[in-house]
Design a protein around this motif. Structure first.
Motif, short mmCIF file in Angstrom:
data_model
loop_
_atom_site.label_atom_id
_atom_site.label_comp_id
_atom_site.label_asym_id
_atom_site.label_seq_id
_atom_site.Cartn_x
_atom_site.Cartn_y
_atom_site.Cartn_z
N GLU A 116 0.77 -1.34 0.10
CA GLU A 116 -0.47 -0.39 -0.11
C GLU A 116 0.79 1.46 -0.05
OE1 GLU A 116 -0.46 -2.41 1.89
OE2 GLU A 116 -2.59 -3.38 1.77
N GLN A 117 2.45 0.92 0.76
CA GLN A 117 3.00 1.86 0.62
C GLN A 117 3.67 2.50 -0.72
OE1 GLN A 117 5.17 0.91 3.87
NE2 GLN A 117 5.79 2.50 4.43
N GLU A 161 1.40 3.47 -3.01
CA GLU A 161 1.07 5.03 -2.92
C GLU A 161 1.49 6.40 -3.32
OE1 GLU A 161 -2.62 5.72 -1.62
OE2 GLU A 161 -2.27 7.70 -1.79
N PHE A 220 1.37 7.86 -6.95
CA PHE A 220 1.47 9.66 -6.65
C PHE A 220 2.17 10.23 -7.43
CE2 PHE A 220 3.07 13.77 -5.44
CZ PHE A 220 1.79 14.07 -4.99
N ARG A 237 -6.90 9.12 -8.03
CA ARG A 237 -7.82 9.53 -7.11
C ARG A 237 -6.69 11.03 -7.47
NH1 ARG A 237 -4.94 7.86 -2.47
NH2 ARG A 237 -5.13 5.87 -2.76
N HIS A 238 -5.14 10.43 -6.51
CA HIS A 238 -4.59 12.06 -6.74
C HIS A 238 -4.28 12.85 -8.38
CE1 HIS A 238 -2.05 11.05 -3.78
NE2 HIS A 238 -1.70 9.75 -4.13
N ASN A 240 -10.16 -1.83 -2.47
CA ASN A 240 -10.26 -1.04 -1.81
C ASN A 240 -9.77 0.39 -2.63
OD1 ASN A 240 -11.02 -2.34 0.43
ND2 ASN A 240 -8.88 -2.57 1.42
N LEU A 241 -9.14 0.27 -3.56
CA LEU A 241 -8.14 1.37 -4.39
C LEU A 241 -9.46 1.70 -5.14
CD1 LEU A 241 -4.75 0.30 -5.31
CD2 LEU A 241 -5.37 1.85 -3.47
N HIS A 299 -12.59 1.84 -4.43
CA HIS A 299 -13.61 1.74 -3.70
C HIS A 299 -13.49 3.60 -3.81
CE1 HIS A 299 -16.74 3.02 -0.76
NE2 HIS A 299 -15.85 2.87 -0.18
N GLN A 300 -12.29 3.54 -3.23
CA GLN A 300 -11.59 5.18 -3.02
C GLN A 300 -11.60 5.83 -4.71
OE1 GLN A 300 -7.36 4.82 -1.78
NE2 GLN A 300 -7.94 2.68 -0.15
N ILE A 348 -15.81 6.69 -4.16
CA ILE A 348 -15.71 8.27 -2.63
C ILE A 348 -15.79 9.21 -3.52
CG2 ILE A 348 -15.52 8.83 -1.14
CD1 ILE A 348 -16.87 6.46 -0.75
N HIS A 349 -14.52 8.92 -4.57
CA HIS A 349 -13.61 9.98 -5.36
C HIS A 349 -14.83 11.01 -6.23
CE1 HIS A 349 -10.78 10.50 -2.80
NE2 HIS A 349 -9.69 11.99 -2.81
N HIS A 350 -16.08 10.07 -6.76
CA HIS A 350 -16.58 10.39 -7.43
C HIS A 350 -15.91 9.43 -8.96
CE1 HIS A 350 -19.71 11.84 -4.69
NE2 HIS A 350 -19.25 12.55 -4.50
N HIS A 376 -14.47 4.61 3.54
CA HIS A 376 -13.94 4.98 2.32
C HIS A 376 -12.71 4.02 2.02
CE1 HIS A 376 -16.44 8.29 2.40
NE2 HIS A 376 -15.67 8.91 3.57
N GLY A 377 -12.18 2.85 3.21
CA GLY A 377 -11.25 2.00 2.45
C GLY A 377 -9.88 2.56 2.63
N GLN A 415 -1.76 3.89 3.88
CA GLN A 415 -1.98 5.27 2.61
C GLN A 415 -1.76 6.05 3.10
OE1 GLN A 415 -5.28 3.11 1.21
NE2 GLN A 415 -4.70 3.98 -1.05
N GLU A 448 1.38 7.34 5.34
CA GLU A 448 2.27 7.85 4.12
C GLU A 448 2.46 9.24 3.71
OE1 GLU A 448 4.79 5.09 3.54
OE2 GLU A 448 5.69 6.77 2.40
N PRO A 494 -13.98 14.25 -1.38
CA PRO A 494 -15.11 15.42 -1.69
C PRO A 494 -15.50 15.66 -0.56
CG PRO A 494 -14.54 14.21 -3.76
CD PRO A 494 -13.69 13.64 -3.12
#
Lengths: 225, 225
Positions: free
Chosen positions: A29-30, A33, A37, A70-71, A94-95, A97-98, A101-103, B24-25, B30, B33, B204
């Motif tokens: 996950e680190q 990410e 990014f 997401r970023h 999970n990624l 789903h994130q 959540i960020h539409h 938000h999973g 993450q 970090e 958001p």
């Protein structure tokens, strides 16, 4: 091609990844990410805010793409995902789903979406790719090759052999390549406009051995060519 | 104090954290970090490269500090850790191991190290802190209060009540405060030179509700005051 850069073969790249996680104690996950990014930041350095379609593969390269989406959204880009094979692994669920959540919508009509986007991110296959491109990604790559929208490839232009480049004639010619950790051998044959490196997490001894170039300031990416 | 900023109480801050991970999973790796990176980037914006001592507590605030130490090292700072209580949890053990691989030493003589450093990062207690400061951190805070080295506090100046500030008279007066996710109520009483916000991962809808300010460009931190 940048001077003094080391290019890794497929096996060496896999060993580096194993070392980062087992010997150096990083969680996936680190690493994902920071890698994702760095892809988003590389894009922000060269392309103005607009509509970005991210094509997501079934493995870790796709995971990097989900993080980048997401970023990019946080940076003000309008983002959407083409994600035809969604593995059941919690990491990816999970990624995704994130992103939800960020539409960030998941689209299915690749042709329409690819044509109407300002940029396409190819996060389909990474440094583990071997053999030939299977459905549905064979068709997807046909579509990406057929549009004029510039393409950013994550680590490996999809369909290219990790060491020998586009030996199968898949024909993807990205405008930008963001190599992760260390460039792979196929990057020598990249002739798009922007070659960046991301993944600023390589510990100093490993960085020296792998000739990782210096990153400027607090940037998580560095332009190689 | 920045205008239009929302300040959270302790319970609200805990609920936000729970939402980020359950609803938000996000994985803790993450969030930590990105939070730790934002602390390192905030520091890089205001203090020139030098020697930084990071004082690490036993919980998540300490975890953010361990991540910040690693990124500061990448940015060219000389870093060391004071980490007197090291929990057995894999999360922290791995983060410490990553610091070790980055040649970041753990020191024990806090007085000497604090005096000879250009900057001290206080990552001892975060938004879960309640009650009074227990050993060995009571002595540690005495030492930090007694040196002239500027202090950067992560989220909460250690020993301060999360809502009411320094009601116990611990006396820590940081030069910089890096609030994470959203400032907590005690930040209203911060009167050092630099107040930053980090943790650019709030989705958001939640960001709108919590009045999270806009971050510039690809920065993972934003100056509030």
């Amino acid at each position: 091609m940048a001077a003094n850069i080391k290019y890794l073969g497929q096996k060496a790249a896999q060993l580096v990844d194993v070392d980062l996680m087992s010997k150096h104690g990083y969680a996936i996950e680190q690493l994902m990410e920071l890698a994702g990014f760095s892809v988003a930041q590389s894009i922000a350095k060269e392309y103005p805010a607009g509509k970005v379609l991210l094509c997501i593969g079934p493995g870790n390269n796709g995971g990097d793409g989900l993080v980048a989406a997401r970023h990019l959204k946080h940076f003000g880009y309008k983002t959407s995902l083409y994600y035809p094979v969604q593995p059941a692994k919690d990491l990816y669920k999970n990624l995704l789903h994130q992103c939800d959540i960020h539409h960030i919508p998941v689209v299915t009509d690749l042709t329409t979406e690819a044509k109407s986007s300002d940029l396409i991110v190819d996060a389909i296959f990474g440094f583990s790719f071997k053999g030939s491109v299977r459905a549905p990604f064979d068709q997807a790559l046909d579509i990406l090759r057929g549009v004029n929208t510039p393409i950013v490839s994550v680590d490996i232009p999809s369909g290219w052999d990790v060491e020998h480049g586009d030996v199968q004639g898949v024909g993807l010619r990205p405008d930008m390549l963001v190599s992760l950790t260390v460039p792979k051998l196929c990057a020598k044959q990249f002739n798009g406009r922007f070659h960046y490196l991301g993944g600023r997490f390589v510990p100093p001894d490993m960085a020296e051995e792998l000739k990782v170039p210096k990153y400027p300031g607090t940037d998580q990416c560095v332009r190689l060519a």
